[in-house]
Every structure is written in C-alpha cells, then in structure tokens.
Design a protein around this motif. Structure first.
Motif, PDB file in Angstrom:
ATOM      1  N   ARG A 106     -17.032  40.734  49.192  1.00  0.00           N
ATOM      2  CA  ARG A 106     -17.709  40.264  47.985  1.00  0.00           C
ATOM      3  C   ARG A 106     -19.056  39.634  48.302  1.00  0.00           C
ATOM      4  O   ARG A 106     -19.961  39.612  47.474  1.00  0.00           O
ATOM      5  CB  ARG A 106     -16.848  39.227  47.246  1.00  0.00           C
ATOM      6  N   HIS A 160      -7.235  38.046  47.550  1.00  0.00           N
ATOM      7  CA  HIS A 160      -8.396  37.168  47.542  1.00  0.00           C
ATOM      8  C   HIS A 160      -8.919  36.957  48.968  1.00  0.00           C
ATOM      9  O   HIS A 160     -10.130  37.030  49.228  1.00  0.00           O
ATOM     10  CB  HIS A 160      -8.042  35.811  46.927  1.00  0.00           C
ATOM     11  N   THR A 174     -17.766  33.448  47.868  1.00  0.00           N
ATOM     12  CA  THR A 174     -16.417  32.903  47.760  1.00  0.00           C
ATOM     13  C   THR A 174     -15.892  33.095  46.339  1.00  0.00           C
ATOM     14  O   THR A 174     -16.627  33.497  45.436  1.00  0.00           O
ATOM     15  CB  THR A 174     -16.408  31.405  48.126  1.00  0.00           C
ATOM     16  N   TRP A 175     -14.635  32.758  46.155  1.00  0.00           N
ATOM     17  CA  TRP A 175     -13.997  32.917  44.847  1.00  0.00           C
ATOM     18  C   TRP A 175     -14.078  31.628  44.026  1.00  0.00           C
ATOM     19  O   TRP A 175     -13.121  31.242  43.384  1.00  0.00           O
ATOM     20  CB  TRP A 175     -12.531  33.316  45.024  1.00  0.00           C
ATOM     21  N   GLU A 176     -15.198  30.972  44.032  1.00  0.00           N
ATOM     22  CA  GLU A 176     -15.294  29.706  43.299  1.00  0.00           C
ATOM     23  C   GLU A 176     -15.410  29.967  41.786  1.00  0.00           C
ATOM     24  O   GLU A 176     -15.883  31.030  41.350  1.00  0.00           O
ATOM     25  CB  GLU A 176     -16.496  28.887  43.786  1.00  0.00           C
ATOM     26  N   ARG A 177     -14.967  28.989  41.004  1.00  0.00           N
ATOM     27  CA  ARG A 177     -15.077  29.057  39.550  1.00  0.00           C
ATOM     28  C   ARG A 177     -16.504  28.708  39.108  1.00  0.00           C
ATOM     29  O   ARG A 177     -17.105  27.774  39.631  1.00  0.00           O
ATOM     30  CB  ARG A 177     -14.091  28.093  38.890  1.00  0.00           C
ATOM     31  N   ALA A 189     -12.599  38.693  50.557  1.00  0.00           N
ATOM     32  CA  ALA A 189     -13.664  37.691  50.496  1.00  0.00           C
ATOM     33  C   ALA A 189     -14.934  38.163  51.202  1.00  0.00           C
ATOM     34  O   ALA A 189     -16.042  38.008  50.686  1.00  0.00           O
ATOM     35  CB  ALA A 189     -13.176  36.375  51.094  1.00  0.00           C
ATOM     36  N   TYR A 239     -15.362  38.894  39.115  1.00  0.00           N
ATOM     37  CA  TYR A 239     -15.399  37.431  39.139  1.00  0.00           C
ATOM     38  C   TYR A 239     -14.113  36.846  39.706  1.00  0.00           C
ATOM     39  O   TYR A 239     -14.129  35.911  40.505  1.00  0.00           O
ATOM     40  CB  TYR A 239     -15.636  36.901  37.727  1.00  0.00           C
ATOM     41  N   ASP A 240     -12.959  37.417  39.299  1.00  0.00           N
ATOM     42  CA  ASP A 240     -11.689  36.859  39.762  1.00  0.00           C
ATOM     43  C   ASP A 240     -10.559  37.853  39.529  1.00  0.00           C
ATOM     44  O   ASP A 240     -10.661  38.769  38.701  1.00  0.00           O
ATOM     45  CB  ASP A 240     -11.386  35.554  39.013  1.00  0.00           C
ATOM     46  N   TRP A 270     -17.018  45.009  44.267  1.00  0.00           N
ATOM     47  CA  TRP A 270     -16.619  43.623  44.487  1.00  0.00           C
ATOM     48  C   TRP A 270     -17.618  42.632  43.906  1.00  0.00           C
ATOM     49  O   TRP A 270     -17.228  41.573  43.403  1.00  0.00           O
ATOM     50  CB  TRP A 270     -16.433  43.360  45.986  1.00  0.00           C
ATOM     51  N   ARG A 291      -6.525  37.396  38.585  1.00  0.00           N
ATOM     52  CA  ARG A 291      -5.626  36.334  38.145  1.00  0.00           C
ATOM     53  C   ARG A 291      -4.290  36.888  37.675  1.00  0.00           C
ATOM     54  O   ARG A 291      -4.234  37.904  36.969  1.00  0.00           O
ATOM     55  CB  ARG A 291      -6.257  35.532  36.996  1.00  0.00           C
ATOM     56  N   ASN A 303     -17.896  39.517  35.620  1.00  0.00           N
ATOM     57  CA  ASN A 303     -18.818  38.387  35.554  1.00  0.00           C
ATOM     58  C   ASN A 303     -19.234  38.040  34.129  1.00  0.00           C
ATOM     59  O   ASN A 303     -19.747  36.942  33.887  1.00  0.00           O
ATOM     60  CB  ASN A 303     -20.063  38.672  36.397  1.00  0.00           C
TER      61      ASN A 303
END
Length: 246
Positions: free
Chosen positions: A160, A153, A163-166, A157, A103-104, A99, A106, A127
C-alpha cells in the motif's frame, strides 16, 4: 487459513490468496429453498390454474434466470488478494481495486443475520467512503475471519505504501454513505410492502378476467417506485441529521 482454494506463497511480491466456496449451504436452508421452488413449480403446473399461459411463461423465465444467476455466482464467485490489490468476481462482473485506492478492510456483523449461515462479512472501503463486499471472505467459509483479515492487513502493508491508520475525513464519508444505505434499505422495505399488498389483487384480476386493466398494471409498479423515492429522501435526511454534530 483461506480455505481449500487458497494458494499462499511468498514469491517476493507478497502473499497471494484466493477465497472461494469451501462450505456448502446448510441443510436447513437447502431444504427450505427446495420447498419454495417445488411449491412454485407445483402452482404453475396445476391444471385448475386459470393464470394465462404467457404469465406462467414469464414467471418460469424469471425463476430460471434467478437459478442461473445463483449457480454462476456459486461456481464463479471468488475474492483474490495479491500484490497488486484486491479483485472480486461474481456471476458476470469483475471488480478490481489497487492497494492505494483501498482505505480499509473491515469485518462487520449484521444483527439481522443471526439465523443465516453467514453472520459476518468482510467489506473493502475505498478512499471516498464507498464499500464493496468481498465474496467468501466471511465467517461461514473461514473458521477465524477476524484473524484472517488482520493477517491481510499485515501482509499487504508494504504494497500500500502507507499504514492502515484511520483518517477522520474518510470516516465521515463512510458514515454518510452508511446512512444512505440504511435509508435505501428502509425505503426498499416500504416499497415491497406496497407491492405485496397490491400483488394479490393483480393475481385475482388475471385469474378472473385474463388481462388486468393497463392502468392497474402500471399502478402496481409505479406506486412502489414512488414510495421508494419518497422514503429514501425522508430516511436519508433523518439519518444525516442524526450524524450532524450537536
């Protein structure tokens, strides 16, 4: 939510899920595939076919390998999500991501897939901007793909540790790698055009003389590779330039 093969339970470590095939290929695509393979077998078996036997055996072997790969992909392919991360399995390859390396997740729709069974895929982004497609986590297998990924997601959370921030730096890497993929796709198209333009002449040479000139065979495979390399450089430079800030 994840299909018949999805096992979902709260064991104190999070939600465990497995995504594999639950819907078969559409009837239209199955019929089209049967027609293509049937025509191939018919052409190879024709008594008036002047193609030498060794070339026929090579073509049949390639078709058999593709068929085995497709069968194994369907039977073994899956995406597994757990407390430790995400893993995918194909015909022969297994990939795993922890995890903290992800990074994401999508959902992306390819406009060119409008006539296909699968129109939207789920991609895992690392990443460093690299991505991998998650098998069977798509809109053909799941009735509400977007809700499923949003739930993943939420469920993942706490595993990981963030958080799943950009993150702007990673977004730049993602765009650069997307530009390179697009350049590769365009270059492959150009190389295929060159190959398909020359391939009928090679078949004619084989049918007429039995053995094509070695230089012709070499040129048939080297020319598309050279075109691919050139187009990758040209298209990549073009797309990277388009990403550069004005």
């Amino acid at each position: 939510m994840g299909g018949d093969d999805e096992d979902e339970r709260d064991d104190g470590r999070g939600i465990e899920r497995e995504y594999s095939r639950r819907r078969k290929m559409s009837r239209g695509r199955f019929v089209a595939l049967c027609i293509v393979e049937g025509n191939f077998a018919l052409q190879m078996a024709r008594p008036d076919n002047t193609i030498p036997a060794r070339y026929k055996l090579l073509a049949v072997a390639l078709m058999a390998l593709l068929s085995v790969w497709a069968i194994l992909t369907v039977r073994r392919g899956r995406t597994t999500v757990g407390a430790d991360g995400v893993s995918t399995r194909g015909a022969f390859r297994v990939r795993r991501w922890a995890w903290h390396d992800i990074y994401d997740l999508r959902v992306e729709t390819n406009p060119g897939q409008r006539s296909a069974d699968v129109k939207s895929f789920t991609y895992l982004y690392e990443n460093d901007g690299r991505r991998g497609c998650l098998p069977y986590l798509d809109d053909w297998q799941l009735p509400d793909l977007w809700a499923e990924v949003a739930d993943l997601h939420t469920a993942s959370a706490r595993h990981r540790g963030m958080t799943w921030e950009r993150r702007p730096a990673v977004e730049v890497l993602i765009r650069e790698r997307a530009a390179y993929r697009k350049a590769q796709q365009r270059a492959i198209t150009g190389a295929l055009i060159v190959f398909l333009a020359a391939f009928p002449y090679l078949l004619w040479e084989i049918s007429a003389d039995g053995d094509p000139h070695p230089f012709l065979s070499l040129l048939l495979f080297c020319a598309p590779l050279a075109v691919y390399a050139l187009l990758v450089l040209l298209f990549r430079r073009r797309y990277i330039r388009a990403l550069a800030p004005a």
